[in-house]
Design a protein around this motif. Sequence first.
Motif, PDB file in Angstrom:
ATOM      1  N   GLY A   1      -3.777   5.884  -0.559  1.00  0.00           N
ATOM      2  CA  GLY A   1      -4.079   7.164   0.084  1.00  0.00           C
ATOM      3  C   GLY A   1      -3.209   6.841   1.452  1.00  0.00           C
ATOM      4  O   GLY A   1      -2.365   5.868   1.740  1.00  0.00           O
ATOM      5  N   PRO A   2      -3.270   7.836   2.216  1.00  0.00           N
ATOM      6  CA  PRO A   2      -2.362   8.007   3.508  1.00  0.00           C
ATOM      7  C   PRO A   2      -2.737   7.128   4.603  1.00  0.00           C
ATOM      8  O   PRO A   2      -1.998   7.051   5.783  1.00  0.00           O
ATOM      9  N   GLU A   3      -3.982   6.567   4.387  1.00  0.00           N
ATOM     10  CA  GLU A   3      -4.517   5.663   5.823  1.00  0.00           C
ATOM     11  C   GLU A   3      -3.465   4.716   6.441  1.00  0.00           C
ATOM     12  O   GLU A   3      -3.444   4.545   7.574  1.00  0.00           O
ATOM     13  N   PHE A   4      -2.571   3.789   5.556  1.00  0.00           N
ATOM     14  CA  PHE A   4      -1.630   2.829   6.031  1.00  0.00           C
ATOM     15  C   PHE A   4      -0.274   3.252   5.443  1.00  0.00           C
ATOM     16  O   PHE A   4      -0.202   3.530   4.567  1.00  0.00           O
ATOM     17  N   ARG A   5       0.845   3.062   6.532  1.00  0.00           N
ATOM     18  CA  ARG A   5       2.009   3.387   6.399  1.00  0.00           C
ATOM     19  C   ARG A   5       2.803   2.176   6.242  1.00  0.00           C
ATOM     20  O   ARG A   5       2.643   1.104   6.981  1.00  0.00           O
TER      21      ARG A   5
ATOM     22  N   ASP B   1       0.860   5.674  -0.517  1.00  0.00           N
ATOM     23  CA  ASP B   1       0.087   6.892  -0.501  1.00  0.00           C
ATOM     24  C   ASP B   1      -0.315   7.174  -2.104  1.00  0.00           C
ATOM     25  O   ASP B   1      -1.615   7.074  -2.359  1.00  0.00           O
TER      26      ASP B   1
ATOM     27  N   TRP C   1       0.933  -1.196  -0.148  1.00  0.00           N
ATOM     28  CA  TRP C   1       0.089  -0.018   0.021  1.00  0.00           C
ATOM     29  C   TRP C   1       0.905   1.373  -0.049  1.00  0.00           C
ATOM     30  O   TRP C   1       1.813   1.324   0.875  1.00  0.00           O
TER      31      TRP C   1
END
Length: 103
Positions: free
Chosen positions: A79-83, A24, A22
């Motif tokens: 998207g930025p939800e998971f890093r 961003d 995943w």
Amino acid sequence: MTRTSRAQGAHEHETKNTICLWFDKDAHEAGALLRRHLPDSEVTAVHEAPGDYPGGKERDVLTVEFTVLGIPCLGLNGGPEFRHSEAFSFQIATDNQEETDRY
């Protein structure tokens, strides 16, 4: 989604598992970086949005198919939800210190 054609030299048979990573919004850049630094690694397909969508625009890269050391991966621009974290890593067995230093 719009799909670019697979790169020359793509694997002749399809594997049954793919690692999904995943991102961003930089899956394409990640695949290109890995391709430059690791053998048997390449970007094999890029899938773009066919039109504007909530949070994005037409032609935004949605997913990128790539291989890392021959292992199929899918980069998802989710998207930025998971890093990313240290919980996941590629471990590369090397034959000597020179090869270790190169990677």
